[in-house]
Design a protein around this motif. Structure first.
Motif, mmCIF file in Angstrom:
data_model
loop_
_atom_site.group_PDB
_atom_site.id
_atom_site.type_symbol
_atom_site.label_atom_id
_atom_site.label_comp_id
_atom_site.label_asym_id
_atom_site.label_seq_id
_atom_site.Cartn_x
_atom_site.Cartn_y
_atom_site.Cartn_z
ATOM 1 N N PHE A 158 -1.583 4.602 -13.060
ATOM 2 C CA PHE A 158 -0.651 5.388 -12.253
ATOM 3 C C PHE A 158 -0.587 6.849 -12.710
ATOM 4 O O PHE A 158 0.328 7.581 -12.326
ATOM 5 N N LEU A 159 -1.566 7.266 -13.513
ATOM 6 C CA LEU A 159 -1.636 8.651 -13.975
ATOM 7 C C LEU A 159 -2.862 9.317 -13.365
ATOM 8 O O LEU A 159 -3.870 8.658 -13.108
ATOM 9 N N HIS A 160 -2.772 10.631 -13.154
ATOM 10 C CA HIS A 160 -3.901 11.379 -12.604
ATOM 11 C C HIS A 160 -4.024 12.720 -13.304
ATOM 12 O O HIS A 160 -3.045 13.270 -13.813
ATOM 13 N N PHE B 219 -8.418 7.118 -0.273
ATOM 14 C CA PHE B 219 -9.195 5.878 -0.254
ATOM 15 C C PHE B 219 -8.265 4.664 -0.164
ATOM 16 O O PHE B 219 -8.566 3.705 0.557
ATOM 17 N N LEU B 220 -7.157 4.680 -0.894
ATOM 18 C CA LEU B 220 -6.214 3.562 -0.851
ATOM 19 C C LEU B 220 -5.597 3.436 0.543
ATOM 20 O O LEU B 220 -5.425 2.325 1.056
ATOM 21 N N TRP B 221 -5.277 4.556 1.148
ATOM 22 C CA TRP B 221 -4.682 4.573 2.487
ATOM 23 C C TRP B 221 -5.634 3.972 3.520
ATOM 24 O O TRP B 221 -5.223 3.206 4.391
ATOM 25 N N THR C 16 0.842 -1.204 0.000
ATOM 26 C CA THR C 16 0.000 0.000 0.000
ATOM 27 C C THR C 16 0.869 1.242 0.000
ATOM 28 O O THR C 16 0.627 2.188 -0.769
ATOM 29 N N TYR C 17 1.894 1.267 0.848
ATOM 30 C CA TYR C 17 2.815 2.406 0.871
ATOM 31 C C TYR C 17 3.523 2.554 -0.479
ATOM 32 O O TYR C 17 3.677 3.681 -0.989
ATOM 33 N N LEU C 18 3.949 1.442 -1.055
ATOM 34 C CA LEU C 18 4.668 1.493 -2.336
ATOM 35 C C LEU C 18 3.773 2.015 -3.448
ATOM 36 O O LEU C 18 4.213 2.822 -4.288
ATOM 37 N N LEU C 19 2.508 1.586 -3.461
ATOM 38 C CA LEU C 19 1.573 2.062 -4.487
ATOM 39 C C LEU C 19 1.320 3.561 -4.346
ATOM 40 O O LEU C 19 1.265 4.287 -5.343
ATOM 41 N N ILE C 20 1.155 4.013 -3.115
ATOM 42 C CA ILE C 20 0.941 5.451 -2.895
ATOM 43 C C ILE C 20 2.171 6.233 -3.357
ATOM 44 O O ILE C 20 2.061 7.251 -4.063
ATOM 45 N N ALA C 21 3.360 5.765 -2.986
ATOM 46 C CA ALA C 21 4.593 6.451 -3.393
ATOM 47 C C ALA C 21 4.740 6.467 -4.907
ATOM 48 O O ALA C 21 5.106 7.495 -5.499
ATOM 49 N N ALA C 22 4.440 5.341 -5.563
ATOM 50 C CA ALA C 22 4.560 5.272 -7.018
ATOM 51 C C ALA C 22 3.613 6.250 -7.696
ATOM 52 O O ALA C 22 3.995 6.956 -8.645
#
Length: 252
Positions: free
Chosen positions: A65-67, A79-81, A17-23
């Motif tokens: 991974f784009l916003h 929400f992911l957190w 989860t941390y890695l996805l947020i950082a990415a």
């Protein structure tokens, strides 16, 4: 209505989860400057965003991974957190990583199938995160979630069961999908709804491994461990002040 936390602590450090947020944050920062140059941004999206009229295999992954802006990014990461750590706790690090990516790809496929001729680029992690929410609903329907409720001038933090918040969110996505035009851009409601359903389906093996209906009977739908206790959260009402309000100039 925005979720701000749940009362469902994880039993292990949610590295994925941390890695996805950082990415997601680092990738967004890498093309941040393009937001000021719409033509260059559209060229960038043409290579990496998911375009339903001509999808590429890689775009199903890269588009996750784009916003489209800072608020889009922050909302998705919130929400992911909140919900990601608990699914990672149940699925393990590798299992959760596969679940997240598979949910995002499946959400993209649903969006392409329902909007086959759209040339509007689709970006965002929300399809994958919708899958996380669908899985969370299956495993922890009665976990408590604190939400920030805003009704005109009334602002409150209230605690609600996860099923109420998640099903309300899912219902809003269905309404949005029914009333939106995929050729005009905006929110990809179909990807959200599709990701939510797919996430619940992908989480079925974990739920069945825990005992299926017996798991619900044993835990009553709540987390199968002591819940987190927080101090009472309350944001005071903001009442409109009486009296003359001087005019101001607003920049357009």
């Amino acid at each position: 209505m925005f979720p701000i936390r749940d009362h469902n602590p994880s039993g292990r450090t949610p590295f994925i989860t941390y890695l996805l947020i950082a990415a997601n944050v680092l990738i967004f920062l890498s093309y941040w400057d393009l937001l000021n140059y719409p033509r260059d941004l559209m060229i960038f999206y043409d290579h990496y965003a998911l375009i339903p009229a001509r999808p590429s295999l890689g775009s199903y992954l890269t588009s996750m991974f784009l916003h489209g802006g800072i608020l889009h990014l922050l909302g998705n990461m919130l929400f992911l957190w909140i919900f990601g750590d608990n699914l990672e706790d149940e699925m393990g690090h590798g299992g959760f990583a596969l679940f997240y990516l598979a949910s995002g790809v499946a959400a993209g496929l649903v969006h392409v199938m329902l909007s086959p001729g759209s040339t509007v680029p689709t970006v965002g992690a929300s399809g994958a995160i919708a899958g996380v929410m669908g899985g969370y609903l299956l495993l922890f329907p009665r976990a408590r979630v604190d939400v920030l409720l805003i009704i005109i001038i009334l602002i409150r933090v209230i605690s609600v069961p996860a099923w109420a918040m998640l099903l309300l969110w899912f219902g809003l996505q269905l309404l949005g999908a029914a009333g939106s035009d995929p050729d005009t851009g905006g929110v990809a409601y179909s990807a959200h709804a599709g990701g939510f359903v797919v996430g619940a389906v992908f989480a079925l093996p974990v739920w069945l491994k825990r005992g299926g209906p017996a798991f619900w009977n044993r835990t009553h739908g709540a987390p199968p461990h002591p819940v987190a206790r927080y101090d009472r959260s309350s944001i005071p009402r903001v009442r409109r002040k009486r009296g003359h309000i001087p005019p101001v100039h607003r920049r357009k």
